[in-house]
Motif scaffolding. Sequence first.
Motif, mmCIF file in Angstrom:
data_model
loop_
_atom_site.group_PDB
_atom_site.id
_atom_site.type_symbol
_atom_site.label_atom_id
_atom_site.label_comp_id
_atom_site.label_asym_id
_atom_site.label_seq_id
_atom_site.Cartn_x
_atom_site.Cartn_y
_atom_site.Cartn_z
ATOM 1 N N GLU A 54 36.696 48.890 48.746
ATOM 2 C CA GLU A 54 35.722 48.114 47.985
ATOM 3 C C GLU A 54 35.113 49.991 47.473
ATOM 4 O O GLU A 54 34.231 50.607 47.437
ATOM 5 N N ASN A 69 40.280 41.416 36.265
ATOM 6 C CA ASN A 69 39.057 41.718 36.565
ATOM 7 C C ASN A 69 38.860 41.904 34.525
ATOM 8 O O ASN A 69 40.094 42.133 34.109
ATOM 9 N N ALA A 82 31.552 41.759 33.937
ATOM 10 C CA ALA A 82 31.791 42.388 35.254
ATOM 11 C C ALA A 82 33.231 42.565 36.015
ATOM 12 O O ALA A 82 33.982 41.601 35.810
ATOM 13 N N ARG A 83 32.792 43.717 36.347
ATOM 14 C CA ARG A 83 34.439 44.145 37.225
ATOM 15 C C ARG A 83 33.686 43.961 38.945
ATOM 16 O O ARG A 83 33.175 44.939 39.194
ATOM 17 N N VAL A 84 33.823 43.120 39.540
ATOM 18 C CA VAL A 84 33.461 42.879 41.230
ATOM 19 C C VAL A 84 33.966 43.456 41.807
ATOM 20 O O VAL A 84 35.907 43.404 41.934
ATOM 21 N N THR A 102 37.610 41.869 43.979
ATOM 22 C CA THR A 102 37.635 40.626 43.761
ATOM 23 C C THR A 102 39.023 41.103 42.416
ATOM 24 O O THR A 102 39.388 42.326 42.526
ATOM 25 N N ARG A 131 36.580 33.581 39.932
ATOM 26 C CA ARG A 131 37.050 34.247 39.978
ATOM 27 C C ARG A 131 37.390 34.639 41.204
ATOM 28 O O ARG A 131 36.612 33.873 42.111
ATOM 29 N N THR A 184 39.366 36.368 44.887
ATOM 30 C CA THR A 184 39.444 37.237 45.761
ATOM 31 C C THR A 184 40.589 36.918 46.677
ATOM 32 O O THR A 184 40.270 35.565 47.192
#
Length: 355
Positions: free
Chosen positions: A140, A169, A174-176, A179, A248, A250
């Motif tokens: 991240e 994504n 939104a690209r988180v 994830t 979404r 993870t």
Amino acid sequence: CAPECETAAVSADYLASIVYTSGTTGRPKGAMLSHGNLASNSQTLAKLWGFGAADVLLHALPIYHVHGLFVAINCVLLSGSAMLFLPRFDAAAITGLLPRTTVMMGVPTFYTRLLGEPAFDAAACENMRLFISGSAPLREDTFDAFTKRTGHVILERYGMSEAGMITSNPLNGARVGGTVGFALPDVAVRIAGEDGAAVAPGDVGGLEFRGPNLFKGYWRAPEKTTEAFCVDGFFRSGDLAAMDAEGRVTIVGRSTDLIITGGLNVYPKEVEREIDALPGVAESSVVGMPDDDFGEAVAAAVVREPGIDITQEAILGALEGHLARFKLPRRIVFLDALPRNAMGKVQKSVLRANF
């Protein structure tokens, strides 16, 4: 002039390729991919990621892997776009070529090395429309630093040799960070508990999926094929994951990497995330080690930032209050670099064997 050749007519189920798994958790197996598997995945990705004739892909991935051979090249072939094909990754060379390209696919190592290149900045990326990352988890802090440096948000996706891409994504939306996005439009993904039932949103379980991209089985290993599939045709990926209420996904880690200490589950990625956030730590990898009392205990391999002499005591002190006591490493080994395979995945089996 180019030699003429006759196009062979084959069915969608005809075997196109046998791709061997990376072998990070055991002996590699040959995944049998059909023409239909490859075509369906490539058509979906080319559309999902917006490939068009005006695109130019910057390709520096090895082509002995699904990522470089099928995902990258097939998107180009299906969309009629162009490609700059490099023999290897070189951060300086990549930076110099970015003004001539629009899309790049890479492993996380590509992006960390680009961030270490002085000439790599927003101006170098002005012509780019998309950076895609996969084959290993993207940290991240790398995700955030890349956005801050370039203004571009990396699109992280998830796949495996047995199916190509499974989640992504969004191109628009939104690209988180941390994830791997949502199931592809033609792929069904679920998170199952040990009893096979779906877990609640946010809970961790085994990631299972099915779709037209799913392989036909393992070459000359029918018993391995049977073990890997559920009775309803879903494939057990071997990855632990969580899915939120929106769908979404993870990835938490491999099921074989789960540490069970005193009957309590420890997911290595949770511990790694806390260690990696500490000043002086470049990266870490967490594995289970044998323990007479608890069966397993948590151990960590840590790579220090250059010139920083962070100690085991300092790391444990910083983790106190952030992690439950049973999740704290009982042993920390400091290394110059983590062992990785050719696609950048940390080889935890090597860590267990060596330390």
